[in-house]
Design an enzyme around this catalytic site. Structure first.
Site, PDB file in Angstrom:
ATOM      1  N   LYS A  71      38.675 -42.640 -67.253  1.00 38.37           N
ATOM      2  CA  LYS A  71      37.841 -42.192 -66.124  1.00 38.37           C
ATOM      3  C   LYS A  71      37.570 -43.359 -65.177  1.00 38.37           C
ATOM      4  O   LYS A  71      37.417 -44.508 -65.628  1.00 38.37           O
ATOM      5  CB  LYS A  71      36.525 -41.642 -66.691  1.00 38.37           C
ATOM      6  CG  LYS A  71      35.629 -40.947 -65.672  1.00 38.37           C
ATOM      7  CD  LYS A  71      34.401 -40.362 -66.371  1.00 38.37           C
ATOM      8  CE  LYS A  71      33.461 -39.662 -65.411  1.00 38.37           C
ATOM      9  NZ  LYS A  71      32.282 -39.102 -66.090  1.00 38.37           N
ATOM     10  N   SER A 146      31.372 -34.271 -65.152  1.00 37.50           N
ATOM     11  CA  SER A 146      32.019 -35.016 -64.101  1.00 37.50           C
ATOM     12  C   SER A 146      33.375 -35.610 -64.482  1.00 37.50           C
ATOM     13  O   SER A 146      34.106 -36.054 -63.609  1.00 37.50           O
ATOM     14  CB  SER A 146      31.098 -36.157 -63.667  1.00 37.50           C
ATOM     15  OG  SER A 146      30.897 -37.067 -64.732  1.00 37.50           O
ATOM     16  N   SER A 170      29.087 -34.521 -69.256  1.00 36.18           N
ATOM     17  CA  SER A 170      30.325 -34.759 -68.504  1.00 36.18           C
ATOM     18  C   SER A 170      31.599 -34.895 -69.307  1.00 36.18           C
ATOM     19  O   SER A 170      32.680 -34.906 -68.734  1.00 36.18           O
ATOM     20  CB  SER A 170      30.165 -35.988 -67.621  1.00 36.18           C
ATOM     21  OG  SER A 170      29.418 -35.629 -66.497  1.00 36.18           O
TER      22      SER A 170
HETATM   23  N1  GLN Z   1      26.070 -32.533 -64.638  1.00 34.55           N
HETATM   24  C1  GLN Z   1      25.193 -33.596 -65.022  1.00 34.55           C
HETATM   25  C2  GLN Z   1      24.748 -34.367 -63.813  1.00 34.55           C
HETATM   26  O1  GLN Z   1      25.121 -34.006 -62.766  1.00 34.55           O
HETATM   27  C3  GLN Z   1      25.869 -34.477 -66.007  1.00 34.55           C
HETATM   28  C4  GLN Z   1      26.746 -35.497 -65.421  1.00 34.55           C
HETATM   29  C5  GLN Z   1      27.283 -36.464 -66.422  1.00 34.55           C
HETATM   30  O2  GLN Z   1      27.209 -36.248 -67.637  1.00 34.55           O
HETATM   31  N2  GLN Z   1      27.746 -37.590 -65.932  1.00 34.55           N
HETATM   32  O3  GLN Z   1      24.023 -35.309 -63.897  1.00 34.55           O
END
Ligand code: GLN
Length: 473
Positions: A71, A146, A170
């Site tokens: 990532k 994400s 994410s």
């Molecule tokens: N959807 C969550 C957020 O927007 C989780 C994102 C993540 O785990 N990086 O914060």
């Protein structure tokens, strides 16, 4: 050349054994470059050369020759690392994150940096400066986020396994939306050194693979104490699980809001586990209804503080001929996307004098209550795992929720409580509906990743949902 691409790490190993790593890697890189799903931000041009060296000199390592995607918020020495943000465009880290270092030490080949929501803020990979990633099961749908690029890359055969990060779901959300396995370890199980921070107290590096076995092998390689991350834990403190499982708790809260077919497949999975000798009981955790509010306040507060360092002086985007008193604000206005700005504003607000106690501090107190709820459930009811749907819905259409942040945040209902507590959790596929994958989440006790991974393996061995992903390759 045989098609070993379908069998994950086990399959790709044949190429390495047959001295065909270079050829196989070249094919894979060509596929990445076709860019069908916009899963990558950067391709590592030296991957084929590394593969050639492996064919020539062999070598060892548990991931020898495996093409792994990383990532784009994990630092890679000499390879641009952007967090999918304009503000970090052109930033080339001078060092590797510990997890990347460990992959390389174990012989893996990093094939590229994957697309993500900007600074990991999102649930769909639509907030990326580089455009959305598409779901390999249906290109009009989101891959989850994400770490959407890391999941889509595994599901489409553009890598064999990948690393993501999980602050509030994410790794698990995109794993669920792309029909693959994802593991979010216990906080402290894996070093965060070299992970570009979004919300330090919540985030973990996690792994993804087309099977739970692949994801857990990767986790094994990257985990362990790291002197450069004082929150990382010595492996002797990990729990060792027994091979026998007694009982799981089913988190039936919020089931009213879950899509019908998602619920149907999750229940089928629970009954399948029951047939395999694992009993279940329904549980309800009283403070869970505050998890989303508490998570978003904490995550945004930490984000507002972390992102203060992007000022156009030290990293990435720079301004020309800007006045000394407006440089920072101009660069930040231009460099950050809408969702990131929203979070910086809200986070700054909840940390400001007068509101700190009302929001941030209160969120921390709620976090404690939620930790106690989980601890109590595991201890008093003697549970080996707690299960829930990973996501309450099937993958959304691209654009469906992006303009409505509240409804987007609501879809994290089952994933964020886990980050508030620091517990480990996996998502594995448990069925398909209308051609779209559905995932089930298994939450474990702290540092007992082994139990949930073993339950996931038993489930996987006795069902064929996992095999469906190879149909895409
Ligand atoms: N959807 C969550 C957020 O927007 C989780 C994102 C993540 O785990 N990086 O914060």
């Amino acid at each position: 050349m045989k098609n070993y691409f379908k069998d994950g790490i086990k399959g790709f190993r044949h190429f390495v054994e047959d001295g065909e790593t270079e050829e196989a890697t070249r094919r894979l890189i060509d596929k990445i470059k076709e860019n069908r799903f916009n899963a990558y931000i950067t391709v590592c041009e030296d991957a084929v050369e590394r593969a050639r060296e492996i064919d020539k000199n062999k070598g060892d390592g548990r991931l020898l020759g495996m093409p792994i995607a990383v990532k784009d918020n994990l630092s890679t020495r000499g390879v641009e690392t952007t967090c999918a943000s304009k503000i970090l465009r052109g930033y080339v880290p001078p060092y590797d994150a510990t997890v990347v270092e460990r992959l390389k030490e174990n012989g893996a080949i990093i094939v590229g940096k994957t697309n993500m929501d900007e600074f990991a803020m999102g649930t769909t990979t639509e907030t990326s400066f580089f455009g959305s990633t598409r779901n390999p099961w249906d290109e009009d749908r989101v891959p989850g986020g994400s770490s959407g690029g890391s999941a889509a890359a595994v599901a489409s055969g553009e890598c064999i396994a990948s690393l993501g990060t999980d602050t509030g779901g994410s790794v698990r959300c995109p794993a669920s939306f792309c029909g693959i396995s994802g593991i979010k370890p216990t906080y402290g199980f894996v070093s965060r050194y070299g992970l570009i921070a979004y919300s330090n107290s919540l985030e973990c590096v996690g792994t993804m693979g087309s099977s739970i076995e692949d994801a857990s092998l990767l986790l094994d390689v990257i985990s362990g104490k790291d002197s450069r991350d004082s929150t990382s834990i010595d492996p002797t403190l990990y729990r060792r699980s027994s091979e026998k499982f007694g009982k799981i708790g089913v988190l039936t809260q919020f089931f009213d809001g879950v899509e019908e077919d998602v619920l149907k497949h999750v229940w089928n999975a629970i009954h399948k586990l029951e047939d395999l000798g694992i009993e279940y009981e329904e549980i309800d955790l009283p403070n869970l209804r505050y998890a989303l509010s508490s998570y978003y306040i904490i995550a945004m507060s930490e984000a507002s503080s972390n992102l203060a360092r992007y000022d156009g002086v030290r990293y990435g985007l720079r301004g020309k001929d800007l006045a000394w008193d407006t440089t920072f604000s101009r660069i930040r206005a231009e460099g950050f996307g809408k969702e990131v700005k929203r979070r910086i504003l809200m986070g700054t607000f909840s940390l400001s004098a007068g509101y700190y106690g009302k929001y941030y501090l209160k969120a921390l107190k709620v976090r404690n209550l939620i930790i106690k709820d989980f601890e109590g459930a595991f201890r008093k009811r003697k549970l080996d795992a707690i299960v829930s749907p990973t996501m309450p819905y099937k993958p959304f259409k691209l654009g469906e929720k992006i303009e409505d942040p509240i409804s987007m945040y609501l879809s994290d209902i089952y994933t964020v409580p886990v980050n508030l507590t620091g517990l480990p959790s996996v998502s594995i596929p448990c069925g398909f509906s209308e051609g779209l994958p559905i995932g089930i989440q298994l939450i474990g006790r702290a540092f007992d990743e082994e139990t949930i991974i073993n339950i996931a393996k038993i489930y996987e061995e006795n069902t064929d949902h996992q095999k469906k992903v190879s149909g895409l390759l």
